[in-house]
Design a protein around this motif. Structure first.
Motif, PDB file in Angstrom:
ATOM      1  N   GLY A 101       0.812  -1.208   0.000  1.00 32.26           N
ATOM      2  CA  GLY A 101       0.000   0.000   0.000  1.00 32.26           C
ATOM      3  C   GLY A 101       0.845   1.256   0.000  1.00 32.26           C
ATOM      4  O   GLY A 101       0.550   2.223  -0.712  1.00 32.26           O
ATOM      5  N   GLY A 136      -3.126   3.540   1.934  1.00 35.04           N
ATOM      6  CA  GLY A 136      -3.116   2.087   2.084  1.00 35.04           C
ATOM      7  C   GLY A 136      -3.305   1.582   3.494  1.00 35.04           C
ATOM      8  O   GLY A 136      -3.106   0.394   3.768  1.00 35.04           O
ATOM      9  N   GLY A 157     -10.269  -0.121  -0.594  1.00 37.33           N
ATOM     10  CA  GLY A 157      -9.654  -0.625   0.622  1.00 37.33           C
ATOM     11  C   GLY A 157     -10.469  -1.708   1.305  1.00 37.33           C
ATOM     12  O   GLY A 157      -9.930  -2.515   2.058  1.00 37.33           O
TER      13      GLY A 157
END
Length: 327
Positions: free
Chosen positions: A14, A260, A312
């Motif tokens: 991420g 991330g 996500g």
């Protein structure tokens, strides 16, 4: 060795993706800016980005524990107002003022942690309530915009170093090296990740879950105070702005997602949150460069945040489905 490489890549995927996206977006921004890639353009972008980056780091500590801190913006504004009173005068008085602002941020974070841990309140409820109190204190300190700050220190931390390097970026790098990395590698840092992954499992494994959560909220307050200090150095004044408090709180959450860090806890990095903040600021700059109607900008930024949150969540949904298969 090959397995270790894959593990480390997966762990920091991420962050690496956020860094790559930022570099590409910033290249597009400077390529279309009238002044191009110049020291002044980089400094202006850095100064704006560092503020949100510090708040994104603050938010990431709490999010890693599977919580959320809606008082981040209020602590940020409180620190700004307090700094406009006490970070001035002689070098000794200025240093004491800086320490006082940081101590105030730590105290705010500690109160949040105590409310969540000992008060058994949901993080959202606790931090909404505490945030209102912190903003009230800020308003009492600065009912009207004003104040002052040590000009020499402000110029040093917001100007350019040799080679046109923005001093604010050096400050941000120092914070990462001196605070985040040692914390991440410490037992307490690993405990924060464990709590976010599964608090029940961490507790059963002997992890000091309460201490980890308390540390996360306390560090969040410290980093928010750093952001408030930097805002004071940029503006040379303090202002109890409710709109700034709300905007920076929401933007810190957006930056965490873009960097991330999973909103469900246990995954991500404060470094990724920094790149998420820089991405978010660059999006704003791109909207300005391409002359998008200001009325459409909030809608566009909201869509970016919505898409980021959905992306996500995909990984978690996938894992839940796989667990259901073995349930």
């Amino acid at each position: 060795m090959r397995g270790d490489w894959r593990y480390h890549f997966a762990e920091h995927r991420g962050t690496l993706l956020a860094a790559l996206v930022f570099v590409l977006m910033f290249a597009v921004y400077t390529g279309n800016h009238p002044a191009g890639f110049s020291a002044n353009v980089v400094q202006t972008a850095a100064n704006k980005g560092v503020l949100l980056a510090l708040l994104a780091m603050a938010q990431s500590f709490v999010v890693l524990t599977s919580g959320i801190d809606l008082s981040i913006g209020a602590v940020f504004i409180l620190s700004n107002c307090l700094a406009s009173w006490i970070v001035d005068g002689s070098p000794a008085m200025t240093a004491l003022g800086v320490l006082g602002v940081l101590a105030a941020g730590i105290a705010c974070g500690a109160v949040n942690g105590a409310l969540v841990i000992f008060g058994r309140l949901q993080p959202i409820v606790a931090t909404i309530a505490s945030g209102a109190i912190y903003f009230g204190v800020a308003l009492a300190l600065r009912p009207d915009p004003g104040g002052d700050v040590n000009g020499d220190l402000a110029d040093t931390l917001t100007g350019q170093l040799a080679g046109g390097i923005p001093a604010s970026l050096v400050v941000l790098l120092g914070v990462v090296l001196l605070i985040w990395l040692p914390f991440r590698r410490s037992a307490l840092g690993r405990a924060v990740y464990a709590v976010g992954s599964s608090e029940a499992a961490a507790y059963m494994s002997g992890v000091a879950t309460e201490r980890a959560k308390f540390a996360a909220y306390t560090l969040a307050g410290l980093f928010a105070a750093m952001g408030g200090l930097m805002l004071t150095f940029f503006t040379y004044s303090g202002e109890a702005s409710s709109s700034n408090a709300a905007t920076y709180t929401l933007n810190s959450i957006a930056a965490v997602v873009l960097g991330g860090v999973s909103l469900f806890g246990g995954t991500g990095s404060a470094v990724g949150a920094i790149f998420g903040a820089l991405i978010f600021r660059t999006i704003n700059d791109l909207l300005f460069v391409f002359d998008l109607d200001p009325l459409w900008q909030p809608l566009f930024l909201g869509l970016v945040l919505l898409v980021s949150v959905c992306i996500g969540s995909l990984r978690l949904l996938h894992l839940r489905n796989r667990l259901d298969l073995f349930g």
